[in-house]
Scaffold this active site. Structure first.
Site, PDB file in Angstrom:
ATOM      1  CB  CYS B  33      -0.924   0.022   1.206  1.00 38.95           C
ATOM      2  SG  CYS B  33      -1.948  -1.419   1.315  1.00 38.95           S
ATOM      3  CB  CYS B 103      -0.778   9.017   7.030  1.00 37.34           C
ATOM      4  SG  CYS B 103      -0.539   8.784   5.263  1.00 37.34           S
TER       5      CYS B 103
END
Lengths: 397, 145
Positions: B33, B103
């Site tokens: 990813c 994130c």
């Protein structure tokens, strides 16, 4: 360096001043509708056809076979959808490749929903279409082969002549998305057996919002935009006269300067490629070393991610692009980089730099030095690099 | 695209590095990813986090959230560190673009993973800490060019 170093010419280009100058009178003085009767307006019909003629000659095509559109995406959509519609009695099968632009791939997905069958041909590790797979994919119901002339990300040029011959032998229409190639490399639609070709103005230092589709005489494609009788009743709407004039001028300059310009671009591109591969370890060049667009370089830097690299380059006034997921807004990196067999983490660390006629050797050297420093910095932060060094017992200072 | 604070933590990240013989190390995310975060913790006998370092493979937001997370964790007790949420990391950075919220989740998970490692090494149970969800996928072989 305070000056902006623009190395993203595959995204778009700066409009040449000569092009802007040629366009300007058509906004404020020669603004007439080409379909009007009075002299100052009907002159524009002639102007539009002069641009059409110039573009046709650059492709060794017939003047009336060039149709102006709003750009590359429209041309691609038109070519695919209209062919599918017109030839559905003959068959419902379309062949394309895995590395096409989304204007082709997403149109194919849409056509699939309408009942068409799509075959996506593989490419090799350099991005070159597997011709044997193409031949095998042909069915009696195949109506169209659409393969790009050159790839927008990795710059690989396809064996267009061979593809054209295969299409011709099998009596299948051949469309090519030449958005990245037109104006960069010579194209002869007769020699290459191309039946349809898409191109866009802003990729060759022309204006945005203008492009064309070449449709070989005899193809029974229906109108894409219904309305007035413009573009031989096939694409209605008052002609974008300034855009067409700009595209014509840009094409003229691109063709006239092609040999000299691309020779210099190739020299600088090769300098860039050689220096980066030599000076930055754990780096690969994506795309074919020689069968690539004169202005394209595409690298993968192992252990780092592309978006961080782009932001840091931007802080040094260097504009580039990346196939990392973070720059595309999805979780997957570029479909092109995956199609040439890169693992996800390598695809995430890609950088595309595309040169122009204005690129200088000084800019290339400055860029290489910054790439080296930034990649070093990002690797020193990377857990993947740390693991790699430990695994291989490598000590760094 | 990014706030000034994100840019600051991305270009001058705090606490980058490793800790030798760390009390706890946590690695989350996966290369597929495009985000991997590793956090090292140095925890003293009183349960205070004396030092915190990180290494991150990822975009600007991933680096900035790691940097901010390490700043928030430093000097905290284990229980206080456990309370640091992805929201707190985001707020401390003056926000993140919507596509980058994951994130900050990764930063929260990385702290948890490092604490989990510390608990396992010392045979203790940290109240309220669940086994972290993600780790590096080890299925893909590295390739070197």
């Amino acid at each position: 360096m305070n000056k902006k170093i623009y190395l993203d010419n595959a995204a778009t280009t700066k409009t040449r001043p000569e092009v802007v100058e040629a366009m300007l009178p058509y906004f404020t003085e020669l603004y007439g509708n080409p379909s009007s009767v009075y002299e100052f307006a009907s002159q524009n019909k002639k102007t539009v056809n002069e641009a059409r003629d110039l573009i046709a000659k650059s492709l060794n095509a017939q003047t009336q076979d060039i149709y102006f559109t709003a750009g590359g995406s429209e041309s691609d959509n038109w070519a695919l959808k209209a062919t599918a519609e017109a030839y559905k009695e003959k068959g419902n099968h379309i062949i394309t490749s895995k590395i096409e632009h989304h204007a082709i791939l997403h149109t194919c997905e849409w056509l699939k929903k309408q009942g068409f069958e799509i075959s996506y041909i593989d490419v090799d590790e350099n991005g070159i279409l597997k011709l044997d797979e193409l031949k095998k994919a042909i069915r009696p119901t195949t109506i169209l082969i659409s393969i790009m002339f050159a790839n927008n990300e990795i710059g690989t040029m396809q064996p267009v002549k061979e593809i054209g011959e295969i299409a011709k032998e099998n009596d299948i229409i051949f469309h090519t998305d030449a958005v990245q190639a037109y104006g960069q490399v010579p194209i002869d639609v007769e020699e290459l057996h191309i039946d349809m070709l898409s191109a866009s103005g802003h990729k060759l230092n022309g204006p945005k919002g203008i492009g064309f589709l070449y449709i070989r005489k005899g193809l029974k494609l229906s109108s894409y935009v219904h309305g007035g009788g413009q573009e031989r009743h096939r694409r209605a709407g008052t002609e974008n006269v300034p855009g067409i004039v700009g595209l014509g001028k840009a094409a003229q300059i691109a063709i006239e300067t092609m040999e000299e310009r691309t020779k210099e671009e190739i020299r600088l591109r090769d300098l860039l490629i050689e220096r980066v591969l030599k000076e930055v370890p754990y780096t690969r060049l994506n795309g074919d070393r020689t069968k690539r667009l004169p202005n394209n370089a595409n690298f993968s830097f192992q252990f780092i991610e592309g978006e961080s690299l782009l932001i840091m380059l931007d802080m040094k006034n260097i504009c580039g692009s990346s196939g990392s997921a973070c720059t595309s807004g999805s979780l997957d990196p570029s479909h092109v980089l995956l199609a040439i067999g890169l693992p996800h983490e390598i695809a995430h660390g890609s950088l595309r730099l595309t040169l122009s006629h204005e690129t200088t050797e000084e800019e290339i050297n400055y860029t290489v030095e910054n790439i080296r420093e930034i990649v070093d910095k990002l690797r020193s932060m990377s857990p993947l690099y740390e693991d790699y060094l430990k695994k291989n017992h490598i000590e760094i200072d | 695209m990014y706030s000034e604070k994100v840019m600051d933590h991305f270009t001058n990240p705090r606490n980058v590095g490793e800790i030798d013989n760390a009390s706890g190390v946590g690695t989350v995310g996966n290369a597929k990813c495009g985000d991997i975060m590793r956090i090292y913790l140095d925890i003293d006998e009183k349960g205070i986090i004396n030092a915190c370092k990180f290494k991150t493979f990822g975009c600007g937001a991933a680096v900035a959230t790691s940097s901010m997370a390490t700043e928030l964790v430093k000097g905290k007790t284990i229980q206080d560190a456990l309370q640091i949420t992805n929201k707190a990391v985001m707020e401390a950075l003056d926000g993140l673009p919507p596509v980058k919220v994951h994130c900050s989740l990764l930063a929260e998970e990385a702290i948890h993973a490092a604490l989990w490692d510390y608990a396992e090494k010392n045979g203790i149970v940290i109240e309220g800490l669940e086994k972290p969800k993600t780790d590096i996928s080890e299925t893909e072989e590295e390739e070197v060019y």
